[in-house]
Every structure is written in structure tokens, then in C-alpha cells.
Design an enzyme around this catalytic site. Structure first.
Site, PDB file in Angstrom:
ATOM      1  N   ASP A  23     -27.837  -5.773 -13.633  1.00 24.91           N
ATOM      2  CA  ASP A  23     -28.351  -6.626 -12.565  1.00 24.91           C
ATOM      3  C   ASP A  23     -27.242  -7.460 -11.912  1.00 24.91           C
ATOM      4  O   ASP A  23     -27.519  -8.427 -11.215  1.00 24.91           O
ATOM      5  CB  ASP A  23     -29.473  -7.532 -13.102  1.00 24.91           C
ATOM      6  N   ASP A  47      -2.050  -6.937   5.063  1.00 23.23           N
ATOM      7  CA  ASP A  47      -1.776  -5.727   4.274  1.00 23.23           C
ATOM      8  C   ASP A  47      -0.257  -5.593   4.176  1.00 23.23           C
ATOM      9  O   ASP A  47       0.387  -5.176   5.133  1.00 23.23           O
ATOM     10  CB  ASP A  47      -2.402  -4.536   5.015  1.00 23.23           C
ATOM     11  N   HIS A  54      -1.816   2.267  10.393  1.00 24.11           N
ATOM     12  CA  HIS A  54      -3.256   2.250  10.687  1.00 24.11           C
ATOM     13  C   HIS A  54      -3.553   0.938  11.389  1.00 24.11           C
ATOM     14  O   HIS A  54      -2.790  -0.027  11.274  1.00 24.11           O
ATOM     15  CB  HIS A  54      -4.091   2.407   9.401  1.00 24.11           C
ATOM     16  N   HIS A  87      -8.451  -0.823   7.059  1.00 23.37           N
ATOM     17  CA  HIS A  87      -8.267   0.328   7.947  1.00 23.37           C
ATOM     18  C   HIS A  87      -9.227   0.088   9.097  1.00 23.37           C
ATOM     19  O   HIS A  87     -10.385   0.477   9.052  1.00 23.37           O
ATOM     20  CB  HIS A  87      -8.560   1.648   7.221  1.00 23.37           C
ATOM     21  N   GLU A  99       4.409   1.201   7.740  1.00 28.23           N
ATOM     22  CA  GLU A  99       4.600   1.296   6.292  1.00 28.23           C
ATOM     23  C   GLU A  99       5.148   2.645   5.826  1.00 28.23           C
ATOM     24  O   GLU A  99       4.465   3.394   5.134  1.00 28.23           O
ATOM     25  CB  GLU A  99       3.276   1.003   5.576  1.00 28.23           C
ATOM     26  N   TYR A 124       8.713   8.707  -2.156  1.00 33.39           N
ATOM     27  CA  TYR A 124       8.185   8.747  -3.517  1.00 33.39           C
ATOM     28  C   TYR A 124       8.738   9.957  -4.253  1.00 33.39           C
ATOM     29  O   TYR A 124       8.591  11.093  -3.793  1.00 33.39           O
ATOM     30  CB  TYR A 124       6.649   8.816  -3.477  1.00 33.39           C
ATOM     31  N   ARG A 182       7.838   1.642  -0.821  1.00 36.08           N
ATOM     32  CA  ARG A 182       7.122   1.510   0.451  1.00 36.08           C
ATOM     33  C   ARG A 182       7.414   0.112   0.970  1.00 36.08           C
ATOM     34  O   ARG A 182       7.483  -0.837   0.188  1.00 36.08           O
ATOM     35  CB  ARG A 182       5.606   1.720   0.262  1.00 36.08           C
ATOM     36  N   GLU A 206       5.943  -2.359   3.951  1.00 37.83           N
ATOM     37  CA  GLU A 206       4.832  -2.433   4.913  1.00 37.83           C
ATOM     38  C   GLU A 206       4.725  -3.819   5.524  1.00 37.83           C
ATOM     39  O   GLU A 206       4.640  -4.818   4.810  1.00 37.83           O
ATOM     40  CB  GLU A 206       3.503  -2.109   4.210  1.00 37.83           C
TER      41      GLU A 206
HETATM   42 MN   LIG Z   1      -1.659  -0.333   4.780  1.00 38.57          MN
END
Ligand SMILES: [Mn+2]
Length: 440
Positions: free
Chosen positions: A33, A265, A348, A355, A378, A382, A400, A402
Site C-alpha cells: 500500500d 541534467d 536531448h 527528456h 553530452e 566508453y 561522459r 554533460e
Molecule cells: Mn542527459
């Protein structure tokens, strides 16, 4: 302060004699719940500021009196004692400016009357199948009555067409909120950089970062924070955040803050030890160059694909320079030879949704950037556990970088510029950490 009424008027002007139906987001069960923390639907909140579940907003510009109708949960002393305050019908009118308010359980009985004589219904067919069926049910019921002289809507328009185009272009008050979300997250990233030590667990760094964001006034993270050291940095959406951080490894942190339902982000990658190894430095510089090249494309008139194109070209040039790829840059781009090491897109849209809404192509063409649009930039590289032998020297490196970028009239503004990303800046910030630890 967002002027929701002004937004509604602008939107209603554009939907003409159509009617918009905007349901609240459903609640989701976590276990038994217990519910997940509630997050209002971005379209509904954008036009009303109403953040309660079990609600529907209707915008009916053709109606003489009721242009903004809210269906809400009525006041209920017991329920409010247990589960929190409700605006109720009176609050819907007085605090949110509705011309008419009804209990949500009267939706099926009342809503269809606002669709009579209307040509188009604006509604997002996105994700709520149960509500989709209700909308179809109202329209079908009205079409059965056309012989009685009723005019039923005959056009269905997704909110993507008008509303999401509005949301794509951020007003100055939205930019101010996004700037705050960016600054708060930037402070969290700086804190993470300046407290990380070998031997810590990834979640300890996550806790430092999220503490700063919540303390700074963010509602919380705008998405699940990614805190991955070593090989975990090569997993794009790593989420366990539970491993030990080893001296010599890189740590990749992808985390943003949410402020009044606007997101930031940010991704930064830095060495756990405070100093990049030679191999890490070589890869990091390629990613940083790629980001700079991509940022150079962030200006009005450039197309969305130009940003990714510039990043990919620089990444490929870098991979050739590092000896990971061999051949001509143009051929390698055409063959997508970079995909084993750079498998995601560079950007994006960013806004109320991480997004964010807004189509990327218009009439089959990548859309042109305009002032007020906000996008992430970004690029990354890798080298995962099964990296081929050509790149063995770089195995275990995931990087990365960004930032959140506002398109302005003469170029761009990096909203997230408060987090270091140059190698010497990162190492400088982390050296202060060691100096503080060494103090008696
Ligand atoms: Mn992003």
C-alpha cells in the site's frame, strides 16, 4: 513566479474552437500500500500549476463562461488528515483560477457537455491507456447522438502539436527556474568532487551530492542519480551505486536537480585519486574536445543534428589519434565505426521532463535551433569489460561530460558552467580535498 493564466490564454488562442483535455498523472504503487512519490503530469502542471493526483483540466476557449474547468478531489477531513491537503472545489476556483470546478467522480457525467459543437479535441495519447479509453468512450457516445442535432468533435490532435511546441521554447521565468536547477545540481557535483576518496562506496558520494541538492531547495533529483566507478562508468544507466571506489579508477556521476518541476541534467567524470592517469587523460581530452565542438554548433539557425555531427567527428578524429580506429575519418563516420565506444546521441531537449517534449524533426528535416530552446550536450567514450584488443590500453575507462545549454539570440549559455570540467580545474578542486584531510 510562473503566470499560469497567461500560459492558458496563449494556449487557448492557439487551439481556437478546440477543447483540450489534460488528465493528472496516475499514482504508482511501490510495494503493497506504499506509493512512489507523486510527480504531476508536466502538461497539466504547465498550464494550471495544479499538482494533486486524480484531477482533469479542461480548456474550452469557445465556451462563453467556462473556459477553464477543473475536476478535482473534493475536500475530505479524514482523507486530508491521513494523506495531505486538498484544494477541493473552492480552492480550484479561488487558488487556481478555474471558472468551474467539479468533483472528479462526476467526470464522465459532466465532461462531454464541454465537447458539444467543438471540432477538435487536444489530448496526449501518450501513456495512460485507461484514460485513452475514457476519451474514446465520450467521443463515441457523442457520435451516437449526432442524429439528435449534436455536433461531435471529428479531429483528434495530440498535445505534441501545439502545447509541446510551447514547452520547447522556454520563457524567461522558465529559464530562471532551470538556471536554479542547474546551479543547485552544480553545487552537488562540486561537493561530490571535493569529498570523494578511494575506499568510499559509490552511494556515499551519491549521498553527499543529493544532500547538497535537497538542502539547496531542490525537490530532489530530477532522475535516479548515476554514480559509477571503474567499469560501472561504462554502463550508461548504471543505478546500483553500491561498489567501492578504487584508487586509479574514474568516477562518472550523472545527476540533476528538480526545481518546481524543472530539471537539470549534469554529468562529470573525475579520477577517484584526484589525479588522471595518462590513459584517462588521453580519452578525457577527446571527450572534452568533442563537447567543445558540439557547443560551437549551439546557435540559432544550426540544426539539431549539427550538434551531434560535430561531436561524432571529433570523437572519431580522437579515436584515430589514440590508435583505436584506423582509416579515413569520413569513412569511419559513414561506417559508424565509433559506435562500440560512443553508442548514444549527444543531445536531448531539457525542461519539465528530463527528456523533454518537442519533436526533433519538422517536415522530415532536423529542426533548427531557436533562442529559448534548452538542450543537453553530452558526448562520451566508453571502453567496457569486453573492449577489443585495439583499445585494451583504455579498458575500464568510461567518460561522459554533460552540460545544459540554453540557445540565445547570439549563441548559447551554459547553465551548468559552475562545475569544473577542464582537467587542471578538476585536479585543482580535488587537491584542496587532500590538503584539508592532511590538516592536523
Ligand atoms: Mn542527459
Amino acid at each position: 513566479m510562473i503566470d499560469f493564466a497567461a500560459r492558458r490564454w496563449a494556449y487557448m488562442e492557439r487551439i481556437g474552437d478546440g477543447v483540450a483535455i489534460l488528465p493528472a498523472a496516475p499514482t504508482f504503487i511501490k510495494t503493497a500500500d506504499q506509493e512512489h512519490q507523486y510527480r504531476p503530469d508536466s502538461d497539466l502542471y504547465y498550464l494550471t500549476g495544479f499538482a494533486e493526483p486524480e484531477a482533469v483540466a479542461v480548456l474550452a476557449p469557445h465556451h462563453p463562461d467556462h473556459k477553464f474547468i477543473l475536476f478535482v478531489r473534493p475536500r475530505d477531513k479524514t482523507m486530508e488528515t491521513w494523506n495531505g491537503r486538498r484544494a477541493g472545489l473552492e480552492g480550484a476556483r479561488q487558488r487556481y483560477g478555474a471558472d468551474a470546478a467539479y468533483p472528479i467522480d462526476q467526470l464522465d457525467a459532466v465532461l462531454p457537455q464541454y465537447l458539444e459543437g467543438v471540432s477538435a479535441v487536444h489530448y496526449h495519447f501518450g501513456h495512460d491507456k485507461v484514460f485513452n479509453d475514457r476519451v474514446h468512450g465520450w467521443l463515441a457516445a457523442m457520435q451516437r447522438k449526432v442524429r439528435n442535432g449534436i455536433t461531435a468533435p471529428h479531429i483528434m490532435v495530440d498535445t505534441q502539436v501545439i502545447l509541446h511546441e510551447m514547452r520547447l521554447r522556454k520563457s524567461p521565468d522558465e529559464v530562471a527556474l532551470m538556471r536554479r536547477a542547474a546551479e543547485i545540481a552544480a553545487a552537488g557535483h562540486r561537493k561530490a568532487m571535493s569529498t570523494t576518496e578511494p575506499g568510499q562506496r559509490e552511494y556515499e558520494v551519491q549521498a553527499e551530492l543529493e544532500y547538497v541538492m535537497r538542502k539547496g531547495g531542490a525537490m530532489g533529483p530530477s532522475y535516479g542519480s548515476i554514480v559509477g566507478g571503474g567499469f560501472n562508468a561504462t554502463i550508461l544507466h548504471y543505478h546500483e551505486n553500491s561498489d567501492i571506489l578504487n584508487d586509479g579508477d574514474l568516477l562518472l556521476i550523472d545527476a540533476g536537480a528538480e526545481v518546481e518541476y524543472y530539471a537539470s541534467d549534469i554529468t562529470r567524470t573525475f579520477p577517484v585519486s584526484g589525479t588522471f592517469t595518462a590513459a584517462q587523460r588521453e580519452v578525457y581530452e577527446v571527450v572534452l574536445w568533442a563537447q567543445e565542438a558540439a557547443l560551437g554548433q549551439c546557435q540559432p539557425g544550426k540544426r539539431f543534428c549539427d550538434v551531434h555531427g560535430a561531436a561524432v567527428r571529433t570523437i572519431v578524429e580522437g579515436l584515430v589519434h589514440l590508435g583505436v580506429l584506423k582509416g579515413h575519418v569520413d569513412d569511419l563516420i559513414a561506417q559508424e565505426a565509433y559506435k562500440p565506444y560512443y553508442m548514444h546521441k549527444t543531445s536531448h531537449w531539457l525542461g519539465m521532463d528530463v527528456h523533454d517534449v518537442g519533436v526533433y524533426k519538422v517536415g522530415g528535416e532536423w529542426r533548427e535551433l531557436e533562442p529559448g530552446m534548452v538542450l543537453t550536450v553530452e558526448p562520451g567514450l566508453y571502453f567496457g569489460e569486453d573492449t577489443d584488443s585495439a583499445a585494451a590500453r583504455y579498458r575500464g575507462i568510461g567518460i561522459r561530460i554533460e552540460d545544459d545549454v540554453l540557445i540565445t539570440h547570439d549563441g548559447y549559455d551554459v547553465l551548468t558552467k559552475d562545475v569544473p570540467k577542464a582537467i587542471d580545474e578538476i585536479e585543482g578542486l580535488m587537491r584542496k580535498r587532500s590538503a584539508a584531510a592532511a590538516m592536523p
